[in-house]
Design a protein around this motif. Sequence first.
Motif, PDB file in Angstrom:
ATOM      1  N   PHE A   1     -47.156  -4.386 -25.877  1.00 55.30           N
ATOM      2  CA  PHE A   1     -46.762  -3.174 -25.793  1.00 55.30           C
ATOM      3  C   PHE A   1     -45.091  -3.187 -25.670  1.00 55.30           C
ATOM      4  N   ASP A   2     -44.803  -3.345 -24.809  1.00 58.34           N
ATOM      5  CA  ASP A   2     -43.072  -3.179 -24.634  1.00 58.34           C
ATOM      6  C   ASP A   2     -42.380  -4.200 -25.028  1.00 58.34           C
TER       7      ASP A   2
ATOM      8  N   GLY B   1     -49.129  -5.536 -19.473  1.00 61.18           N
ATOM      9  CA  GLY B   1     -49.117  -5.552 -18.159  1.00 61.18           C
ATOM     10  C   GLY B   1     -49.223  -4.166 -17.588  1.00 61.18           C
ATOM     11  N   ARG B   2     -48.728  -3.251 -18.348  1.00 64.48           N
ATOM     12  CA  ARG B   2     -49.116  -1.805 -18.035  1.00 64.48           C
ATOM     13  C   ARG B   2     -50.548  -1.392 -17.262  1.00 64.48           C
ATOM     14  N   SER B   3     -50.403  -0.537 -16.560  1.00 61.00           N
ATOM     15  CA  SER B   3     -51.820   0.030 -16.136  1.00 61.00           C
ATOM     16  C   SER B   3     -52.426   1.154 -17.268  1.00 61.00           C
ATOM     17  N   ILE B   4     -53.634   1.415 -17.419  1.00 64.54           N
ATOM     18  CA  ILE B   4     -54.233   2.238 -18.270  1.00 64.54           C
ATOM     19  C   ILE B   4     -53.515   3.659 -18.358  1.00 64.54           C
TER      20      ILE B   4
ATOM     21  N   ALA C   1     -55.415  -3.856 -19.895  1.00 66.72           N
ATOM     22  CA  ALA C   1     -54.337  -3.114 -19.101  1.00 66.72           C
ATOM     23  C   ALA C   1     -54.128  -4.145 -17.875  1.00 66.72           C
ATOM     24  N   ARG C   2     -53.025  -4.225 -17.160  1.00 67.20           N
ATOM     25  CA  ARG C   2     -52.730  -5.319 -16.093  1.00 67.20           C
ATOM     26  C   ARG C   2     -53.114  -6.595 -16.556  1.00 67.20           C
ATOM     27  N   GLU C   3     -52.903  -6.910 -18.031  1.00 65.07           N
ATOM     28  CA  GLU C   3     -53.180  -8.257 -18.301  1.00 65.07           C
ATOM     29  C   GLU C   3     -54.532  -8.753 -18.339  1.00 65.07           C
ATOM     30  N   ARG C   4     -55.490  -7.839 -17.390  1.00 60.38           N
ATOM     31  CA  ARG C   4     -56.872  -8.401 -17.326  1.00 60.38           C
ATOM     32  C   ARG C   4     -57.957  -7.375 -17.108  1.00 60.38           C
ATOM     33  N   GLU C   5     -57.661  -6.043 -17.298  1.00 62.24           N
ATOM     34  CA  GLU C   5     -58.774  -5.031 -17.369  1.00 62.24           C
ATOM     35  C   GLU C   5     -59.003  -4.710 -18.851  1.00 62.24           C
ATOM     36  N   VAL C   6     -60.263  -4.814 -19.192  1.00 58.38           N
ATOM     37  CA  VAL C   6     -60.519  -4.312 -20.408  1.00 58.38           C
ATOM     38  C   VAL C   6     -61.216  -3.020 -20.449  1.00 58.38           C
ATOM     39  N   TRP C   7     -60.665  -2.223 -21.426  1.00 64.59           N
ATOM     40  CA  TRP C   7     -60.797  -0.660 -21.494  1.00 64.59           C
ATOM     41  C   TRP C   7     -61.343  -0.342 -22.836  1.00 64.59           C
ATOM     42  N   LEU C   8     -62.266   0.549 -23.014  1.00 66.50           N
ATOM     43  CA  LEU C   8     -62.837   0.924 -24.392  1.00 66.50           C
ATOM     44  C   LEU C   8     -62.825   2.373 -24.375  1.00 66.50           C
TER      45      LEU C   8
ATOM     46  N   LEU D   1     -42.830  -9.703 -11.584  1.00 69.38           N
ATOM     47  CA  LEU D   1     -43.666 -10.619 -11.569  1.00 69.38           C
ATOM     48  C   LEU D   1     -44.923 -10.404 -10.784  1.00 69.38           C
ATOM     49  N   ARG D   2     -45.920 -10.668 -11.411  1.00 65.23           N
ATOM     50  CA  ARG D   2     -47.356 -10.221 -10.675  1.00 65.23           C
ATOM     51  C   ARG D   2     -48.280 -11.612 -10.483  1.00 65.23           C
ATOM     52  N   PHE D   3     -48.709 -11.962  -9.296  1.00 64.55           N
ATOM     53  CA  PHE D   3     -49.637 -13.040  -9.022  1.00 64.55           C
ATOM     54  C   PHE D   3     -50.884 -12.719  -9.354  1.00 64.55           C
ATOM     55  N   GLY D   4     -51.888 -13.854  -9.584  1.00 64.31           N
ATOM     56  CA  GLY D   4     -53.042 -13.583 -10.173  1.00 64.31           C
ATOM     57  C   GLY D   4     -53.738 -14.811 -10.408  1.00 64.31           C
ATOM     58  N   HIS D   5     -54.777 -14.778 -10.732  1.00 63.94           N
ATOM     59  CA  HIS D   5     -55.596 -16.341 -10.725  1.00 63.94           C
ATOM     60  C   HIS D   5     -55.310 -16.920 -12.386  1.00 63.94           C
ATOM     61  N   LYS D   6     -55.096 -18.121 -12.382  1.00 66.45           N
ATOM     62  CA  LYS D   6     -54.799 -18.619 -13.668  1.00 66.45           C
ATOM     63  C   LYS D   6     -55.764 -18.537 -14.629  1.00 66.45           C
ATOM     64  N   ASP D   7     -57.211 -18.146 -14.534  1.00 65.69           N
ATOM     65  CA  ASP D   7     -57.999 -17.757 -15.379  1.00 65.69           C
ATOM     66  C   ASP D   7     -58.161 -16.511 -15.992  1.00 65.69           C
ATOM     67  N   TYR D   8     -57.303 -15.460 -15.393  1.00 65.49           N
ATOM     68  CA  TYR D   8     -57.530 -14.092 -15.891  1.00 65.49           C
ATOM     69  C   TYR D   8     -55.750 -13.733 -16.237  1.00 65.49           C
ATOM     70  N   GLN D   9     -55.709 -13.796 -17.535  1.00 61.84           N
ATOM     71  CA  GLN D   9     -54.382 -13.562 -18.034  1.00 61.84           C
ATOM     72  C   GLN D   9     -54.780 -12.859 -19.569  1.00 61.84           C
ATOM     73  N   LYS D  10     -53.493 -12.467 -20.358  1.00 63.26           N
ATOM     74  CA  LYS D  10     -53.981 -11.985 -21.569  1.00 63.26           C
ATOM     75  C   LYS D  10     -54.761 -12.623 -22.538  1.00 63.26           C
ATOM     76  N   GLY D  11     -54.551 -14.021 -22.341  1.00 57.28           N
ATOM     77  CA  GLY D  11     -55.355 -14.906 -23.043  1.00 57.28           C
ATOM     78  C   GLY D  11     -57.071 -14.713 -22.848  1.00 57.28           C
ATOM     79  N   SER D  12     -57.302 -14.780 -21.770  1.00 59.90           N
ATOM     80  CA  SER D  12     -58.662 -14.824 -21.309  1.00 59.90           C
ATOM     81  C   SER D  12     -59.213 -13.232 -21.564  1.00 59.90           C
TER      82      SER D  12
END
Length: 267
Positions: free
Chosen positions: A18-19, A55-58, A79-86, A177-188
């Motif tokens: 987005f941004d 990386g924005r919230s929904i 949203a937040r690189e990991r939450e899927v919304w429909l 900077l936002r910490f997370g798990h390497k398996d959860y990012q925009k690609g996954s």
Amino acid sequence: MQPLDSPARPGAILSFDFDGTLYHPAENPPVSPRLFQNLERLRREHGALWGINTGRSIGHVAEGLVDGRFPFAPDWVVAREREVWLPNEKGRWVSHEPYNKQCEANLARFFAEVQDVLDAIRNEVEEHTGATWIEQPGDPAGLVARTEEEMAWIMERVQALTANTPHLGWQRNSIWLRFGHKDYQKGSSLAEVARHFGVATDRVFAIGDSHNDFEMLSPDVAAMFACPANAVPDIRAHVSQGGGHVCLLTHSEGCAEALEHFFGTGA
Ligand SMILES: [Mg+2]
């Protein structure tokens, strides 16, 4: 705001940061009409479903859609690189379950495991920099630096302090900077969207301008990937070396250029 009419069969997935990519508030209009025309055309010609991967919230995405004067809503949002919304029939955003709940549960367990490392990073950052630590619902650990230079220093320290925690990942976007798990990012997240809609990787397109876009600008998740001309140098190099399309145009004009590059300009 409603999405475009559903295609008979989803034939492509289009993923936009987005941004700095889709949306640039300094431009007037903030999103190019050429982009909207391309999205409508690719819906008709290819059954393309488009979404925002950010990386924005929904809630912050919904605000951005109004600020960007979008004439129709996206078909999906990460949203937040990991939450899927429909969107539901009324155009309201609904959390994609059980995927999101499973992701949050896995992250909560993981953050408990790496708490010592995060505490060490926080102590160092608070002792040596003016950066602010962020800890809030949905964002268990992150920070915002005062300048890019300060963030560069912090990144060096983060890399040193996380050397023994290989799964601890982070998403950097400029001074955030936002910490997370390497398996959860925009690609996954994009892979989950494509799986949900039943679209193969060779029909997935992604475009982004900054460090948190690395993982979705990859042939593993998107056979077609690009960056706008304003992308940070690391992303430009990554896209160019990986065989993606580095745009001549910036922001949403670049998005339209990239779509025309991969899908043609139509009849
Ligand atoms: Mg961006």
